[in-house]
Motif scaffolding. Structure first.
Motif, short mmCIF file in Angstrom:
data_model
loop_
_atom_site.label_atom_id
_atom_site.label_comp_id
_atom_site.label_asym_id
_atom_site.label_seq_id
_atom_site.Cartn_x
_atom_site.Cartn_y
_atom_site.Cartn_z
N VAL A 1 -18.10 -1.75 58.91
CA VAL A 1 -16.89 -2.57 58.25
C VAL A 1 -17.12 -3.86 59.01
N ALA B 1 -8.56 0.33 46.19
CA ALA B 1 -8.78 -0.90 46.83
C ALA B 1 -7.33 -1.65 47.10
N SER B 2 -6.63 -1.32 46.21
CA SER B 2 -5.16 -2.02 46.40
C SER B 2 -4.42 -1.51 47.55
N PRO C 1 -10.45 8.35 51.39
CA PRO C 1 -10.73 7.39 50.60
C PRO C 1 -9.64 6.88 49.79
N ALA D 1 -6.05 0.05 50.25
CA ALA D 1 -6.98 0.20 51.34
C ALA D 1 -6.73 -0.59 52.85
N SER E 1 -8.07 4.24 53.81
CA SER E 1 -7.12 4.21 54.56
C SER E 1 -7.04 5.29 55.56
N SER F 1 -12.25 -1.99 54.24
CA SER F 1 -13.31 -1.91 53.33
C SER F 1 -14.86 -2.13 54.01
N GLY F 2 -15.61 -1.25 53.56
CA GLY F 2 -17.02 -1.54 54.24
C GLY F 2 -18.03 -0.80 53.32
N SER F 3 -19.18 -0.76 53.87
CA SER F 3 -20.09 0.05 53.10
C SER F 3 -20.95 0.98 53.75
N PRO G 1 -20.26 0.50 48.55
CA PRO G 1 -18.94 0.14 49.03
C PRO G 1 -18.12 1.61 49.05
N VAL G 2 -17.31 1.37 50.21
CA VAL G 2 -16.09 2.28 50.26
C VAL G 2 -14.76 1.51 50.52
N ASP G 3 -13.50 1.92 50.27
CA ASP G 3 -12.23 1.56 50.54
C ASP G 3 -11.47 2.85 51.31
#
Length: 388
Positions: free
Chosen positions: A328, A303-304, A300, A306, A356, A309-311, A352-354
């Motif tokens: 995604v 947002a900055s 996880p 990531a 990396s 991004s998806g759900s 929603p999830v971000d």
């Protein structure tokens, strides 16, 4: 102890190609698993080693000796079958003793009534009884020697089959999916017992399975077979982290590796799901490539920071780990992402999830599925060094 060498093994059944040019060196005392999907040729290859099938071309050597012209009974190999192949009318002790009776006693000495009165019979029976007792004690079935197979559990029958192989004192053990008939809990237990038996004996083991968990947990090396060829043979760690073929990446791992389409820009940068990754692909790779990322490589992210991004579409809670399927935008299939239980408590379908991931853990494949080199932004480190 001896090693086993397979050189250029071909096999066809009619017009169907089963094996083609198989090359494999198994070291003295090594535990090697042949793993792959049903129909890939792994059991046929094991039967060729055992002498139960004859190859169309190529050579099987045990130690430094070619054995292609030797019968199965003369190769000094012990085979454990998926079905156990126990005689239902014989006791446990009698089943274990069968190969010794066939090898050490004459036809007349084996006769039930008069055999015991034949010259030398008493001594040989005593030696066989000793060997059976030692094998039964090693496998913790000494208390079952008077029972018949129908009175045993699946795990006990499997131990009897192992005992029958063990008393032969073979150069190598060949095991053809020996745990496939057991329930999940018993398979875990028997995996540990077989691995411990290998360490105790120090003999060469060749193990066929379609269960990658068995192969990963017991083997010194894994030979991954696809369509009659060995695609990759390496340690479990390298096969998992450093697959050399897209088929290996998709087969090894539970859940399997995420393998998704990407492109290579003119400057070598990898573009994946609309994001330019800090990776550069080999110029030989062409424009259409695939990027492979293990579920446990994701984390996880804010947002900055990531990359994707998806759900969340589905959550699978397995207790010590949680897997989520994440959709995604721009990807043709959903990502499988591993979360730690603490981080996954709030996961719900639709949220929603971000995400990396470490680019150094990504692997790249060309358009036909062959592994290609890539470098992270930190320098020219070939990813094939992973897992070494």
């Amino acid at each position: 102890m001896v090693g086993i060498r397979l050189s250029s093994i071909d096999k066809r059944f009619g017009t169907t190609r089963v094996l083609e040019g198989v090359e494999l060196d198994i070291g003295d005392g090594e535990f090697v698993s042949l793993v792959g999907p049903s129909g890939c040729g792994k059991s046929t290859l094991l039967r060729i080693v055992a002498g139960l099938e004859r190859q169309d071309r190529g050579t099987v050597s045990i130690g430094d000796r070619p054995v292609d012209l030797l019968r199965a009974s003369d190769r000094n190999l012990a085979m454990v079958f998926q079905s156990y192949a126990l005689y239902p009318h014989l006791t446990v002790a009698e089943n274990i003793a069968v190969p010794l009776r066939m090898r050490r006693m004459t036809r007349w000495q084996r006769l039930p009534a008069v055999g015991r009165f034949m010259p030398g019979s008493r001594l040989r029976r005593r030696e066989i009884d000793e060997a059976v007792r030692d094998a039964a004690e090693m496998l913790d079935i000494a208390h079952l020697q008077g029972r018949r197979p129908g009175q045993l559990s699946g795990g006990q029958r499997q131990r009897v089959a192992l005992g029958r192989a063990l008393v032969r004192n073979p150069d190598a053990f060949l095991l053809d999916e020996p745990l496939s008939n057991l329930d999940a809990k018993l398979r875990v237990h028997m995996r540990a017992e077989i691995a411990e038996l290998h360490r105790h004996l120090g003999r060469t083991f060749v193990y066929v399975t379609h269960d990658q968990v068995e192969a990963m947990t017991m083997s010194d090396r894994i030979a991954v077979m696809m369509d009659g060829v060995i695609v990759q043979c390496d340690t479990p760690q390298r096969v998992y982290h450093d697959p050399q073929d897209i088929r290996v990446a998709r087969f090894i791992g539970s859940p399997q590796m995420n393998v998704l389409p990407a492109t290579r820009a003119d400057d070598g940068t990898v573009v994946f799901a609309g994001v330019s990754l800090p990776l550069r692909a080999s110029a030989k790779s062409g424009r259409s490539i695939h990027v492979g990322i293990r579920p446990d490589a994701f984390a996880p992210a804010a947002a900055s920071a990531a990359l994707l991004s998806g759900s969340v579409r589905h959550v699978e809670n397995l207790g010590p780990e949680v897997f989520a399927r994440v959709e995604v935008a721009g990807l043709g299939e959903r990502l499988v992402v591993r979360f730690e239980p603490a981080a996954a408590r709030a996961l719900r379908p639709g949220m929603p999830v971000d995400l990396s991931f470490d680019p150094a853990r990504a692997v790249l494949f060309d358009a036909v599925g062959r592994r290609i080199e890539c470098w992270s932004g930190e320098g020219a480190r070939a990813l094939r060094a992973l897992g070494g």
